[in-house]
Design a protein around this motif. Structure first.
Motif, PDB file in Angstrom:
ATOM      1  N   LYS A 154       0.880  -1.164   0.000  1.00 28.67           N
ATOM      2  CA  LYS A 154       0.000   0.000   0.000  1.00 28.67           C
ATOM      3  C   LYS A 154       0.919   1.216   0.000  1.00 28.67           C
ATOM      4  CE  LYS A 154      -3.711   2.072   2.725  1.00 28.67           C
ATOM      5  NZ  LYS A 154      -4.547   1.892   3.942  1.00 28.67           N
ATOM      6  N   VAL A 155       0.812   2.043  -1.059  1.00 33.11           N
ATOM      7  CA  VAL A 155       1.745   3.141  -1.259  1.00 33.11           C
ATOM      8  C   VAL A 155       0.993   4.469  -1.266  1.00 33.11           C
ATOM      9  CG1 VAL A 155       3.403   4.129  -2.891  1.00 33.11           C
ATOM     10  CG2 VAL A 155       3.261   1.636  -2.621  1.00 33.11           C
ATOM     11  N   GLU A 156       1.430   5.388  -0.413  1.00 29.30           N
ATOM     12  CA  GLU A 156       0.879   6.735  -0.452  1.00 29.30           C
ATOM     13  C   GLU A 156       1.432   7.432  -1.685  1.00 29.30           C
ATOM     14  OE1 GLU A 156       1.704   8.699   3.237  1.00 29.30           O
ATOM     15  OE2 GLU A 156       0.273   7.451   4.327  1.00 29.30           O
ATOM     16  N   ALA A 157       0.593   8.206  -2.346  1.00 26.64           N
ATOM     17  CA  ALA A 157       0.990   8.806  -3.620  1.00 26.64           C
ATOM     18  C   ALA A 157       0.459  10.226  -3.737  1.00 26.64           C
ATOM     19  CB  ALA A 157       0.462   7.954  -4.766  1.00 26.64           C
ATOM     20  N   ASP A 158       1.082  10.968  -4.625  1.00 28.21           N
ATOM     21  CA  ASP A 158       0.639  12.330  -4.925  1.00 28.21           C
ATOM     22  C   ASP A 158      -0.045  12.349  -6.284  1.00 28.21           C
ATOM     23  OD1 ASP A 158       1.724  13.561  -2.590  1.00 28.21           O
ATOM     24  OD2 ASP A 158       3.706  13.495  -3.518  1.00 28.21           O
ATOM     25  N   TYR A 159      -1.101  13.125  -6.367  1.00 24.99           N
ATOM     26  CA  TYR A 159      -1.778  13.299  -7.646  1.00 24.99           C
ATOM     27  C   TYR A 159      -0.874  14.047  -8.624  1.00 24.99           C
ATOM     28  CZ  TYR A 159      -6.052  12.010  -5.172  1.00 24.99           C
ATOM     29  OH  TYR A 159      -7.007  11.350  -4.434  1.00 24.99           O
ATOM     30  N   ASN A 160      -1.202  13.914  -9.891  1.00 25.35           N
ATOM     31  CA  ASN A 160      -0.527  14.596 -10.992  1.00 25.35           C
ATOM     32  C   ASN A 160       0.898  14.115 -11.241  1.00 25.35           C
ATOM     33  OD1 ASN A 160      -2.862  16.171 -11.480  1.00 25.35           O
ATOM     34  ND2 ASN A 160      -2.272  17.484  -9.784  1.00 25.35           N
ATOM     35  N   LEU A 161       1.272  12.985 -10.671  1.00 31.13           N
ATOM     36  CA  LEU A 161       2.482  12.268 -11.057  1.00 31.13           C
ATOM     37  C   LEU A 161       2.013  11.058 -11.856  1.00 31.13           C
ATOM     38  CD1 LEU A 161       4.495  12.225  -7.708  1.00 31.13           C
ATOM     39  CD2 LEU A 161       4.924  13.666  -9.697  1.00 31.13           C
TER      40      LEU A 161
END
Length: 103
Positions: free
Chosen positions: A15-22
């Motif tokens: 489970k990976v936290e991610a940033d939008y627009n990447l």
């Protein structure tokens, strides 16, 4: 925090936290997973080859000609194969499940 689920080449799901627009490639690469991403996201190789969970395929933009051409050069191609560099992570695909294709 937005999340993606990444199955690594050993079959372990993360489970990976991610940033939008990447892109998915940038997220997976920057989190230290084994993904080569040789061209850096220019759709000039297939080293960010992913398998997209079938439940998410319809939520992605359609594959374009450049991506399809690069995938034709990939090994272990499946119907759910995509290049991670061509998929922008947005709210619409928060929670997406992907698997890193074999080398």
């Amino acid at each position: 925090m937005p999340i993606i689920y990444v199955k690594d080449r050993n079959g372990q799901e993360h489970k990976v936290e991610a940033d939008y627009n990447l892109t998915l490639m940038e997220i997976i690469r920057d989190k230290g997973f084994e993904i080569e991403a040789t061209c850096g996201g220019c759709c000039a190789c297939a080293t960010c080859h992913l398998y997209i969970d079938n439940n998410w395929l319809d939520k992605l933009e359609k594959i374009n000609d450049d991506e399809e051409s690069m995938l034709d050069q990939a090994f272990d191609l499946k119907k759910n194969s995509r290049l991670g560099c061509q998929i922008e992570f947005t709210e619409e695909i928060d929670g997406i499940k992907v698997e890193i294709a074999p080398d």
